[in-house]
Design an enzyme around this catalytic site. Structure first.
Site, PDB file in Angstrom:
ATOM      1  N   LYS A   1       4.316  -2.981   4.609  1.00 56.40           N
ATOM      2  CA  LYS A   1       6.158  -2.796   5.164  1.00 56.40           C
ATOM      3  C   LYS A   1       6.761  -3.092   6.617  1.00 56.40           C
ATOM      4  CE  LYS A   1       5.580   1.782   5.611  1.00 56.40           C
ATOM      5  NZ  LYS A   1       5.990   1.637   7.598  1.00 56.40           N
ATOM      6  N   THR A   2       5.412  -3.408   7.310  1.00 52.48           N
ATOM      7  CA  THR A   2       5.874  -3.815   8.820  1.00 52.48           C
ATOM      8  C   THR A   2       6.432  -4.837   8.825  1.00 52.48           C
ATOM      9  OG1 THR A   2       4.401  -1.450  10.064  1.00 52.48           O
ATOM     10  CG2 THR A   2       5.166  -3.200  11.024  1.00 52.48           C
TER      11      THR A   2
ATOM     12  N   ARG B   1      -5.114   7.088   2.290  1.00 45.14           N
ATOM     13  CA  ARG B   1      -5.296   6.654   3.666  1.00 45.14           C
ATOM     14  C   ARG B   1      -7.028   6.354   4.070  1.00 45.14           C
ATOM     15  NH1 ARG B   1      -1.654   6.105   5.352  1.00 45.14           N
ATOM     16  NH2 ARG B   1      -1.132   6.737   3.359  1.00 45.14           N
TER      17      ARG B   1
ATOM     18  N   GLN C   1       5.874   8.720  -0.643  1.00 43.92           N
ATOM     19  CA  GLN C   1       5.379   9.428   0.519  1.00 43.92           C
ATOM     20  C   GLN C   1       5.866  10.244   1.802  1.00 43.92           C
ATOM     21  OE1 GLN C   1       2.388   6.535   3.031  1.00 43.92           O
ATOM     22  NE2 GLN C   1       3.957   4.995   1.495  1.00 43.92           N
TER      23      GLN C   1
ATOM     24  N   ASP D   1      13.282   1.956   8.289  1.00 39.52           N
ATOM     25  CA  ASP D   1      11.788   2.147   7.843  1.00 39.52           C
ATOM     26  C   ASP D   1      11.912   3.366   7.466  1.00 39.52           C
ATOM     27  OD1 ASP D   1       8.869   1.510   7.611  1.00 39.52           O
ATOM     28  OD2 ASP D   1       8.565   2.425   9.879  1.00 39.52           O
ATOM     29  N   GLU D   2      10.226   3.485   6.420  1.00 34.91           N
ATOM     30  CA  GLU D   2      10.788   5.275   6.574  1.00 34.91           C
ATOM     31  C   GLU D   2      11.859   5.675   5.559  1.00 34.91           C
ATOM     32  OE1 GLU D   2       7.297   5.861   6.596  1.00 34.91           O
ATOM     33  OE2 GLU D   2       6.098   4.372   7.635  1.00 34.91           O
TER      34      GLU D   2
END
Length: 673
Positions: free
Chosen positions: A29-30, A606, A246, A215-216
Site C-alpha cells: 500500500k505504501t 506478520r 487490521q 493511509d490506515e
C-alpha cells in the site's frame, strides 16, 4: 510504475471519483500512495502544495516522505505535505490560532501533563478522583474523539460518576484554554470545530488541499472522519487506503465502520482491492484468510502470494507458562543453529506486556539477546521531564508548558483556580505566564498571598538563570535541585525508598549529560551561548527519544500484537493462545470478539516463512495454577495446514532421543566450524 501489479497501477491512476483502496496485509500500500503522489504531480499537473497525504505514525510519515523524495524532487516537490493526522491538525491550529482564540506559541500537553492537571481538578471536584485518573482521562479523550462537548456529556450523564467526570471535563477545557494550551485530542477536535463554525476558513483550506490521501483509514475515529470529510468538501478528490481486517484500535476510538460509511457518504466511491501479498507463504495467508472469514465483512477480500505453500503452522501446547517460555527460547536457539539465521529474524508476539517477564528470564538464561518494543525511554520518565522543564525555563522563561509542569513540583500550594486566573490575565495581556507573575496589574486579579507565592517562585527562577549565565552552570543547576529538595519530593511520591533513589539517579544522569554537552562547547568564551546550546541539545534529544524506537541490532524482537502492526519477520511465535488471553477476558465480557480476531489476523500476517503458536495448559493467576482453555481462534485454523504438538499425544521416547541428538549434532557442527 513498472514495478506495480495491475491492481496497484489501477489504484495509482484512478482519479475520476472518490477511491477506497482495500489493501490487505503486505500488499504494497505504501508504494501505491507514494506512486500516486508522484502521478498527481507529474502526470495530472497538480502542484505539490495542493497535495496532502496523512497517516498515523511519525515512522510511516518518514517512510512515505523518503519514498516520495526518490520519485519527486527539487522545485516540483515544493510545498508537498506528508504528515501524521495530528501534525496536520497542529499546522491548521498554528495558522488559525487567532480565530480559535489562542496566542502564538501555545503549549501542547502530553499524557503526563494532562494527568497532572486532571489530578489537580479531580482533587477539587471528586473525592474518589485520585484513584480514577486513568478512567477520567480515557473518558474525556473518548468524548473529544466522538465530538461530545462538556455540556452534552453533563446532560447525557447516566449516573453520578459520569456527571462528576463531565464536570471535571468542563473545568479541564476551561483551564487548558486559560493556560493557552491544547492536548493531543484537540489537535483534531479544534480544526473540526473551527471548520464547522467558520465556512470562510474551511473554504480557504479546501482550496489549499486539492487532493487528499489517507493511509490506515480503518484507524480513523469520529473526529478524524469528519476532518477528512470537511477538507475534501464537494470536490471529493481523495484516495483512502485501509484494511478493515487490521482495525485493532477500538480502545483508542478507531471505528472500522468508517470504511462502510464511505459508501453512504460518497455513492460514486470506487473500490480497488489489493490482494496479492508480498510477504508471506501461501499457507500462512490461508490460515489468516480462514480465521478472519469468521468476522462479518462489508468488503470481501482474500490474500494470496507467489511464495509457495511453505511450512505447516505449528501449535504447541506446553504444561504451564514457564515451560512455554522455555520451549520458545529452546526453539529459537535450535532453529538458529540449524538454519544459520540471525536473532533479529525472530519475533515473539503476545497480547499483554505482562507476558514478557517470564520470556525475558528464559532468554537471558539461554544468553539470547532480545529487544522489547515499547519500553519507557529515558526522557519520558516523569522525574527527567520535571528537571527538563526547569532547564527549559532557564533558557526560555516564556515556555508556558514548562512553567505549568514545575509550578507545583514540589508542591507550592498554587492551585488550578490561581493558575486559571493567571492564565486569563496573561492571555488578555498577550504575555507568558512567567512574565504575567511580575506585572503590577495582576494584583487586582489575585489574592495577595497567592500572588506572593507566584512571585517567590519567579524571583527564585530568575536568580537560578542569572547564576547559570554568570557562574558555573552545572553547579547552579545542582544547587537548584538541592534547593528544590527534589529527592525528598520523590520519596513522598514513590512506592519505596529504593524507587525514589533510582529515580533520583536518573536526575543526576541528566545533569551529567548536560555537563558533557557543555564540555563540547567549553572552548567558546560566551557562557550564555554555552548553556543555551547545551540545554537545547537535551531538548532536541528529548524530542527524538520520544519518536518510535527502532532496533536493527541482532536481537530477538519481543512486542505486543498491537505494536507488531506494520512489521514483518521471517519467523514468528505467537504465545499465550488461550481463552482470557487471546481473546482477552475483557473483550469476551464486552462481546468484542471481532476485534480480538482481527488482532490474531494481524499476528498471523506478520510471519513471512514460519509461524508457531504456543499455549500453556496451566497458568498462574492470583497465586494459583488455573487450567486454561485453548483459544477459540486455534479451532478456526485450517486443520490440514496445522501440526499440533502436546495435545494429549505423547512423543515416543525414540523420537525424543532422535530430536535431542539432532539438536546436539547441530550445536557441535556450529562449534567446530
Amino acid at each position: 510504475m513498472r514495478r506495480l501489479n495491475p491492481r496497484q497501477e489501477e489504484a495509482v491512476k484512478y482519479i475520476d471519483s472518490p477511491l477506497l483502496v482495500l489493501a490487505g496485509a503486505g500488499s504494497g500500500k505504501t508504494s501505491v500512495i507514494t506512486q500516486k503522489i508522484a502521478y498527481l504531480i507529474e502526470t495530472c499537473g497538480l502542484k505539490a502544495k495542493h497535495v496532502v497525504a496523512v497517516t498515523f505514525t511519525n515512522k510511516a510519515a518518514r517512510e512515505m516522505k523518503e519514498r516520495v523524495g526518490q520519485l519527486v524532487s527539487g522545485k516540483t516537490a515544493r510545498g508537498l505535505t506528508v504528515s501524521t493526522f495530528h501534525n496536520l491538525g497542529l499546522n491548521i491550529i498554528r495558522r488559525e490560532h487567532k480565530t480559535l482564540g489562542y496566542k502564538p506559541g501555545f503549549s501542547i500537553f502530553d499524557e503526563q501533563d494532562v494527568k497532572a492537571l486532571l489530578k489537580e481538578l479531580s482533587e477539587k471536584h471528586y473525592s474518589e478522583g485520585m484513584d480514577k485518573i486513568d478512567l477520567i482521562q480515557h473518558t474525556i479523550s473518548n468524548w473529544k474523539n466522538d465530538l461530545i462537548s462538556a455540556d452534552q456529556a453533563i446532560s447525557h450523564a447516566k449516573d453520578e460518576e459520569a456527571e462528576v467526570i463531565a464536570t471535571i471535563y468542563q473545568h479541564y477545557i476551561r483551564t487548558l484554554k486559560a493556560y493557552n494550551a491544547v492536548d493531543f485530542d484537540d489537535l483534531i477536535l479544534l480544526p473540526v470545530k473551527l471548520f464547522s463554525e467558520n465556512p470562510t476558513v474551511l473554504d480557504k483550506w479546501q482550496n489549499k488541499i486539492r487532493y487528499l490521501l489517507v493511509d490506515e483509514y480503518q484507524d480513523t475515529n469520529a473526529s478524524q472522519y469528519l476532518l477528512v470529510k470537511q477538507l475534501v468538501g464537494a470536490r471529493a478528490a481523495f484516495t483512502v487506503v485501509g484494511d478493515d481486517d487490521q482495525s485493532i484500535y477500538a480502545w483508542r476510538g478507531a471505528r472500522p465502520e468508517n470504511m462502510a460509511l464511505l459508501k453512504d457518504d460518497y455513492p460514486s466511491l470506487n473500490v480497488i482491492k489489493l490482494e496479492q501479498n508480498y510477504r508471506s507463504t501461501s499457507r500462512i495467508l490461508k490460515a489468516a484468510n480462514t480465521v478472519i472469514a469468521n468476522n462479518p465483512h462489508v468488503f470481501e477480500k482474500r490474500l494470496w502470494s507467489d511464495f509457495g505453500m511453505g511450512d505447516e503452522i505449528r501449535v504447541i501446547r506446553c504444561r504451564n507458562e514457564e515451560v512455554e517460555a522455555e520451549r520458545v527460547a529452546a526453539e529459537i536457539i535450535t532453529h538458529k543453529l540449524k538454519q544459520n539465521t540471525k536473532f533479529k529474524d525472530y519475533a515473539i508476539l503476545y497480547r499483554g506486556n505482562h507476558q514478557a517477564k517470564l520470556l525475558e528470564l528464559k532468554l537471558q538464561h539461554h544468553q539470547i539477546p532480545y529487544f522489547i518494543s515499547g519500553g519507557t525511554s529515558f526522557f519520558s520518565r516523569s522525574e527527567v521531564k520535571d528537571i527538563m522543564a526547569y532547564l527549559r525555563l532557564v533558557i526560555n522563561p516564556d515556555d508556558d508548558n514548562a512553567f505549568l509542569r514545575v509550578i507545583n513540583v514540589p508542591r507550592r500550594e498554587i492551585g488550578p483556580t490561581t493558575l486559571e486566573k493567571l492564565g486569563n490575565y496573561a492571555s488578555q495581556r498577550h504575555i507568558s505566564l512567567f512574565a504575567a507573575c511580575n506585572e503590577f496589574g495582576l494584583s487586582s486579579h489575585l489574592d495577595e498571598r497567592f500572588l506572593e507565592k507566584l512571585q517567590r517562585f519567579t524571583h527564585w527562577m530568575q536568580k537560578i538563570t542569572q547564576q547559570c549565565h554568570q557562574e558555573d552552570p552545572v553547579t547552579a543547576i545542582k544547587d537548584m535541585i538541592h534547593d528544590l529538595d527534589y529527592h525528598n519530593w520523590l520519596r513522598q511520591n514513590s512506592s519505596s525508598e529504593g524507587v525514589a533513589d533510582k529515580r533520583m539517579s536518573n536526575v543526576w544522569t541528566l545533569v551529567d549529560s548536560l555537563e558533557k554537552s557543555l564540555k563540547v562547547t567549553d572552548e567558546e568564551d560566551d557562557v550564555e551561548a554555552d548553556i543555551k546550546t547545551a540545554i537545547g541539545k537535551l531538548v532536541l534529544r528529548d524530542m527524538l527519544e520520544r519518536q518510535e524506537q527502532e532496533d536493527d541490532s541482532d536481537r530477538v524482537q519481543l512486542m505486543t500484537l498491537h505494536a507488531s502492526k506494520g512489521l514483518e519477520y521471517p519467523y514468528v511465535f505467537m504465545i499465550g493462545m488461550e481463552e482470557d488471553l487471546l481473546p482477552h477476558r475483557s473483550s469476551i465480557e464486552e462481546n468484542n470478539i471481532e476485534e480480538e480476531r482481527r488482532l490474531t489476523y494481524v499476528g498471523i500476517t506478520r510471519a513471512r516463512k514460519a509461524l508457531t503458536m504456543t499455549l500453556a495448559g496451566q497458568r498462574k493467576q492470583f497465586g494459583e495454577q488455573i487450567e486454561t482453555t485453548p483459544s477459540r481462534f486455534l479451532e478456526e485454523l485450517p486443520s490440514e495446514d496445522v501440526i499440533r504438538i502436546g495435545f494429549g499425544e505423547e512423543l515416543s521416547q525414540e523420537i525424543k532421543q532422535a530430536a535431542g541428538k539432532d539438536a546436539l549434532a547441530s550445536i557441535r557442527n556450529r562449534i567446530n566450524q
